[in-house]
Write a protein that holds these residues in place. Structure first.
Motif, PDB file in Angstrom:
ATOM      1  N   MET A   1       0.741  -1.240   0.201  1.00 24.40           N
ATOM      2  CA  MET A   1      -0.115  -0.079   0.073  1.00 24.40           C
ATOM      3  C   MET A   1       0.901   1.308   0.074  1.00 24.40           C
ATOM      4  N   THR A   2       0.527   2.227  -0.773  1.00 21.60           N
ATOM      5  CA  THR A   2       1.285   3.605  -0.708  1.00 21.60           C
ATOM      6  C   THR A   2       1.247   4.216   0.223  1.00 21.60           C
ATOM      7  N   ARG A   3       2.242   4.803   0.895  1.00 22.50           N
ATOM      8  CA  ARG A   3       2.217   5.647   1.943  1.00 22.50           C
ATOM      9  C   ARG A   3       1.571   7.031   1.431  1.00 22.50           C
ATOM     10  N   ARG A   4       0.470   7.545   2.306  1.00 22.93           N
ATOM     11  CA  ARG A   4       0.049   8.742   2.539  1.00 22.93           C
ATOM     12  C   ARG A   4       1.132   9.773   3.199  1.00 22.93           C
ATOM     13  N   PHE A   5       1.698  10.670   2.455  1.00 25.93           N
ATOM     14  CA  PHE A   5       2.654  11.444   3.120  1.00 25.93           C
ATOM     15  C   PHE A   5       2.161  12.759   3.916  1.00 25.93           C
ATOM     16  N   VAL A   6       2.670  13.548   4.614  1.00 26.36           N
ATOM     17  CA  VAL A   6       2.039  14.517   5.379  1.00 26.36           C
ATOM     18  C   VAL A   6       1.405  15.651   4.654  1.00 26.36           C
ATOM     19  N   ASP A   7       2.219  15.847   3.294  1.00 25.76           N
ATOM     20  CA  ASP A   7       1.713  16.741   2.557  1.00 25.76           C
ATOM     21  C   ASP A   7       0.663  16.459   1.655  1.00 25.76           C
ATOM     22  N   GLN A   8       0.041  15.134   1.645  1.00 31.07           N
ATOM     23  CA  GLN A   8      -1.185  14.791   1.214  1.00 31.07           C
ATOM     24  C   GLN A   8      -2.427  14.656   2.008  1.00 31.07           C
ATOM     25  N   LEU A   9      -2.026  15.001   3.086  1.00 31.60           N
ATOM     26  CA  LEU A   9      -3.428  14.621   4.186  1.00 31.60           C
ATOM     27  C   LEU A   9      -4.294  15.791   3.994  1.00 31.60           C
ATOM     28  N   ARG A  10      -5.536  15.545   4.313  1.00 26.19           N
ATOM     29  CA  ARG A  10      -6.868  16.502   3.904  1.00 26.19           C
ATOM     30  C   ARG A  10      -7.717  16.345   5.181  1.00 26.19           C
ATOM     31  N   ASP A  11      -8.395  17.401   5.354  1.00 30.12           N
ATOM     32  CA  ASP A  11      -9.417  17.410   6.310  1.00 30.12           C
ATOM     33  C   ASP A  11     -10.408  16.293   6.288  1.00 30.12           C
ATOM     34  N   GLY A  12     -10.487  15.506   7.573  1.00 28.29           N
ATOM     35  CA  GLY A  12     -11.452  14.354   7.491  1.00 28.29           C
ATOM     36  C   GLY A  12     -10.817  12.951   7.268  1.00 28.29           C
ATOM     37  N   ASP A  13      -9.420  13.055   6.942  1.00 25.41           N
ATOM     38  CA  ASP A  13      -8.882  11.661   6.695  1.00 25.41           C
ATOM     39  C   ASP A  13      -8.683  10.836   7.574  1.00 25.41           C
ATOM     40  N   GLN A  14      -8.905   9.371   7.642  1.00 23.13           N
ATOM     41  CA  GLN A  14      -8.541   8.433   8.625  1.00 23.13           C
ATOM     42  C   GLN A  14      -7.094   8.283   8.386  1.00 23.13           C
ATOM     43  N   LEU A  15      -6.409   8.044   9.569  1.00 20.93           N
ATOM     44  CA  LEU A  15      -4.968   8.144   9.358  1.00 20.93           C
ATOM     45  C   LEU A  15      -4.529   6.679  10.293  1.00 20.93           C
ATOM     46  N   ASP A  16      -3.663   5.920   9.389  1.00 22.10           N
ATOM     47  CA  ASP A  16      -3.056   4.637  10.006  1.00 22.10           C
ATOM     48  C   ASP A  16      -1.709   4.461   9.424  1.00 22.10           C
ATOM     49  N   GLU A  17      -0.904   5.258  10.005  1.00 24.22           N
ATOM     50  CA  GLU A  17       0.745   5.401   9.241  1.00 24.22           C
ATOM     51  C   GLU A  17       1.769   5.542  10.279  1.00 24.22           C
TER      52      GLU A  17
END
Lengths: 334, 334, 334, 334, 334, 334
Positions: free
Chosen positions: B1-17
């Motif tokens: 699974m591709t990593r979601r980077f800090v600069d890709q985070l958006r309001d409402g995103d669930q995070l598990d990284e």
């Protein structure tokens, strides 16, 4: 009763103690009510304090720099301690133990003074010994000399610092003189005594450390020179003859040149063995004081380095660091 | 699974990284409840995160600089994004893709390494070629050399930066040498290879960039000299004879003098054609890297100028500016 | 109706006035509602303003640097004044009195201009007088010259500052020339006129003070030289002969060298009596302007010293201080 | 038979002595006859000599820097002494007492060496003591260390100067360490021993003082560091364990930083108490040596001032001057 | 007939040749007879000459700096060659081959000029290409550009030196540009062409190298800027449109900033990639020229080091030295 | 009888005049006979003189720096004039007109003194006026002040130079003060009077210009401060009250800071408007004096430039040069 210092206060403590008041403000909260906010300080630090529902009357009842009796309670707010005051009033400075409010040399001032007198009263040269006596007989000067710090921030920045720095340099000179025959012992000791004596008037040190106007406009080198000229004029009363011209010139030159270079504020560079040695010892002692203090006082065990020292423009190595281990190359390389 | 980077985070995103944890604090809110606040970082930036109602236990379960698995939700607060955590725990460094956390050269490290080896293994001078082989046979050294940045902040401050900077300088030297007959090609290429090699031990670059204690106390110039002396001692095993004394002296001199002046930390100024050329190419490449990076990375289209570069003490002109038009004189003057 | 300036606003005032808008932001409050925040500025200062429940539409209706008509009410919040806006819209620059928004010389620009023309049109040397006329006939240049400040921050940083600085220097030169026979009066006056003339293009000063791109990349010394060369080419139209080569060279040299040293941006040091005098007068006038302004504008009566002046790297003594009295030694010593 | 030195020669003396030959020239007199002219030198000075009617054969029979047996007669010519040679021939260096030709420390080299060994062999730290032993067991190193000057011209510029300077600094450190608790005694003494050790290879001192090529290209700081690394590698043979990493780092740092600033050729500034103290003692001892030597060696009684010292850029005051009396104001003013 | 140069003259030669006359003096010998003494120079050196029994008439018949026809005989006197003249008279400059009297580039000026034109006429940017054409069409400029040295003493100090230095830098730029994408090729080449173009007027180079008054008072940077502004005004005649404002600004900035720092006479530091690269290439080429020339031209095989270079304040290492062998420690140490 | 000065002597003149004797030597000619050689000097220059067949007796009969009566004949020898003495003997200094031997201000010392007194006795501030009177009542001080040069070589290096420099600066201050309201006129004038007053003791100027020992060791700034303190102590005798503390502080500060920067020997930088203005006027007047003197005194019409001025590190442009015409490009280019 023993004083509770700022660094001993804990959440929930009741407070009834004298502090130095600074940063006094009259503010308005969200509901439009006025309150007074200030810092309570002693020699261990400062804590913010608020007196709710207090207006202009309280605000004007004391000045920044006054001592105040503060009553109230210590509490934790947003992670920091603060004091919620119930009462604050101006305290008489006479009732205050000044040493509670300013850092102080760890040495015994009386013993330091005795060592200073010992060196000076045993000088062989009768002119220089008489000159030293003229200084020692001046009570106001001596009172200032034993109280004055050697600097506002850089080094020996505490009550008695000038005395401690001076006596240490005399001890050092005493041990180094045998290595440099051709260097006049009496001149060196007298030069050490007088090199920073002008700080007695350059600095202010009654409640906090700062510069006097004379200190800013004239500086301790020129003040010291003036004090030397003034006292030298009194010497004939003791000895019956003036301080020999060349001897006085050499001593003035030492005071003038002890910073070593023009850029550091000495209008003359050292041009005699005695002036050269005075500068070298002064430089060594102030620098050693700085590095040892920075290393000793740094309580941060997370890093092997002290905080940046802006005067010397470097950090110091405390040691015990594992910084190297962060490097992957290192791990296998060693 | 591709990593979601800090600069890709958006309001409402669930995070598990997994992130690098820094600036950890244990705080108390207005109601007196404890919570843990920290920064979650990767190579694209950082985001503030809070775990409500978490006390000392959680706070102590990881350290600043650890990797942590962070679960929670991204939300907008006072105009900024933050993470409200539901869970945070220490992650094993082994499971982490380090390149996600540190900036990296855009070039192919394998190809750069091949070009480096190509230059070195084709040197005409058998002593220098053998010396290069001694370095290349040292796996730990090579592992460090291809990973190390060329600087912490100034230039080529990314994984592989030292390699990229070195190979670029070799390419440049290769093209410039024909203009300067009388300059020894093999010495120049070998000097380029070794000039910053000491950075392998001067810098730390496992999780973030910094200086090792050895780096601070000794510096890459002296470290590089030590590495050179050590490897030169191994050359006779390959060639049957020691590196000629003068050749080795010239090479040491190049490493020592490559900063060009004493004030920049070189205890010797360049005194051979090869040392002069090495310094000139190094200066050119580091400066060109800085100006081109500053111009390229600046996304602020409101001004024709990059932010202030403290190393070079200037801004750079990006162009396309209309700054001149602000002047009334200008409007009619042109 | 007289304008109410920012420094005249009081708690509770109704506001309906034009301001310069800066620091525009679109923000979200704790309840998730958008609002627009900005600074309203004029030449006396700035005040923060908010328009609640205003979104992207309002935010995009004007730009930073625009003039806006602001309606609303002034109120005290956490000890500071702010404006709660009811309406904000872009205003036409044409309707704006620019001098309300930028600081201005206290002298009469018309009279200063007349004195400038008086000096120039009475020059004895026909070539220099014709050259001056070429500048004075250029309306765009004159418009810029009488509006331009002499600096962005350092000194004479107000509309008309360049003119005031120039005319003062001419007056001074006029009085000093008799002391230095052998110094050409016409050259000195002409050099004073032109030394900072390039600032007309170096600086921007329509709505705020700054540097043009040309100012940053080329600088007022080279711009001034270019203007001088250009105008000198027009002189033969007036006089029928070119400006004598040596005369022009001496004038160019004065413009080039007026900063006195290479480190201060003059590519040549003064090498003629006229260039030497120009530099000395310029240095004196800029420094005297700084010290007198700092002393005059400082309203803080708590200290005998002005705030730190970063250009001259010092504070100035305002006097009347009792700083010395803080020293315990002092009290009894005097 | 005792040697007659250059400064003992008198008009009319017969000469039959060995000298160092320099400035050899083959010249032609007004009558077209060739002759050989050269300088004859020993440690007390030089005298010009001529061999009339001597051609290419004699000219080539010795080189500048050779020792020659010179026979002839001393005579006064135009106010100066010169030698008219009857014979000159190359002398074997083996027959020469080198100390006749180079200045020498006034101290007993054997005793100085014993004191050096005493300090080193009594170090408490077993690693540092073993390291010192590795140096002391290296006969070639010790032979160089006791012969080497501390400088070519600046200070301690005589055979044994390095040893004398080093031991004096150890004595001084020994007396100063009690003043600076927190400073490691063993490190300071070891740092003093090694700080200039690289001069053994930086300088040449067989027949005259100069710099070796390695000295010019690499310098004594980097050479000293190399020697330290090399000897540290031998320590495990004595102690069974490597020198602890941090200890070695601190020692290297001391050698590297002992000049105090980058501009003076130290690639690192002192960042430990030990490095700070080493630098301070070194600076003090070299400067005191210079001023005391200049004052002592100046035989000119016509002035109260020594000749200009180009290193320190000043003259020194010898005293006893009546310079002041030249001022007419002075005569009546005092 | 081939010219016999000064460095080819031998004892006994008859002389009948044209030289540049300098250091002319009218002197009196011991017997009271007047004679004329002068130096005869060409590009290979100078020789002293005397015309016995010649008085005021001969002395006034030519000036220092004139060419003279000198007849006489070469003879050895006190070890040096001199000329005893029988006749000396002023020669017409027209008959003189100037290149016999000034050092000259070793390259073919025609080919260098062709390469310069090649680069310029193939520029892609039509504005810059047209600007270049304006320079190339100015015959006087081109005549100066191909004759001018690049410096009076420092580097490329020979006829054609400016051209050689410029074309070499263009070649280098051509090879380096691929390494620095984002740097405008046309601007760099044009900047290289113009950076020293002002030397055409700064220097004098008809009979010897020196500075013009304009060169001293204004300098080549400001002169070059003036030339650029002047030619840019001619571009519309070729292209029908003015040189774009920003393009011209960038080019001016390159000329202004090419010395790199204010202290070196640039009133602006490089603030674009092109200006940065221009400065780096210029610095590299001038320094490499100096070190390679010093090493190549030094014929003294007695030392491994070149004479002191006052510009770079160092000697250069020629190599092959045995300097190290002088150290007694060394002999056994290696 | 009018004195014949050194610059009036001609070949064949009989000499019977008093000179200052310097550079005395006892020498031996080729035939072994002793003779005495010396320089005879007055304020216009020096001439070499010899007394043949004179031995130790004559040599010891006078000292360097004595005045001597010299009898003999002037003759031309190898192009220079020299004196062949028949008799030389020590002359009494009392009989000597000192102004014949030292350069002197061209102004009338009496009138300058009157202007000085005029400024001082009309000061408005009674304390400063009384202080000035204390100086003026000190005859020895005034005698020194009107005789002292302002410098040994740099500027106003002649008898009366200090007075001339001081009065000129007062005149200038008088004219500039209206431009700088807020600057205290009395303080500025008093500061100008005292800024260099310490030179009265710093310099020696009885027979030649030099530095006293006090001048070297203490310097005129500290001497001036000491004189100021001493005279201020006398003020109450005139006014009945001490000089107000702040007023005296401001005056001391002006003397201390008048060199402008620490590097130039002022231990304090100017921090009041008056100190700033004093420094600016001093700098201007000394520099203008130097440039105008260099231009005026240079009699070399062969060059448009004065000789190199080592203090200001530049040549000055005298003008009228044709230097530019040497450039071939120039000839056709203009």
């Amino acid at each position: 009763m023993t004083r509770r210092f700022v660094d001993q206060l804990r959440d929930g403590d009741q407070l009834d103690e004298i502090f130095l008041a600074t940063d006094k403000q009259l503010r308005v909260n969200r509901k439009g009510a006025q309150y007074v906010q200030l810092m309570l300080r002693d020699r261990t630090g400062g804590i913010s304090a608020r007196l709710w529902n207090a207006g202009d009357h309280v605000f004007r009842s004391f000045d920044d720099g006054d001592f105040v009796l503060a009553e109230g309670k210590v509490q934790l707010f947003e992670g920091s301690l603060q004091v919620i005051l119930t009462h604050v009033e101006r305290a008489e400075a006479e009732k205050v133990e000044l040493t509670d409010f300013m850092p102080h040399t760890e040495h015994d001032v009386g013993k330091l003074t005795e060592r200073l007198r010992g060196y000076l009263l045993r000088l062989s040269n009768p002119h220089l010994r008489a000159l030293a006596e003229c200084f020692l007989m001046d009570d106001a000067f001596v009172r200032g000399f034993v109280a004055c710090p050697a600097g506002v921030k850089l080094h020996h920045a505490y009550v008695g610092g000038l005395l401690e720095h001076t006596v240490t340099m005399m001890d050092i000179a005493d041990r180094l003189l045998p290595f440099y025959p051709g260097t006049d012992r009496d001149l060196v000791l007298m030069g050490v005594f007088l090199h920073d004596a002008g700080k007695v008037r350059e600095l202010t040190y009654r409640r906090s450390f700062g510069y006097s106007d004379e200190g800013q406009l004239v500086g301790h080198i020129a003040i010291g020179l003036e004090m030397l000229t003034e006292k030298a004029a009194d010497v004939p009363d003791l000895t019956g003859e003036p301080v020999p011209r060349e001897l006085l010139l050499r001593l003035k030159h030492m005071v003038l040149s002890h910073h070593g270079t023009l850029e550091h504020g000495s209008p003359r560079v050292p041009m005699t063995p005695e002036a050269m040695l005075l500068h070298a010892i002064d430089l060594m002692d102030t620098r050693m004081h700085m590095v040892l203090r920075d290393v000793k006082e740094d309580r941060n065990s997370q890093t092997a380095w002290t905080p940046y020292n802006p005067t010397l423009q470097r950090r110091f190595y405390k040691g015990g660091g594992n910084g190297d281990l962060y490097s992957p190359a290192m791990e296998s390389y060693d």
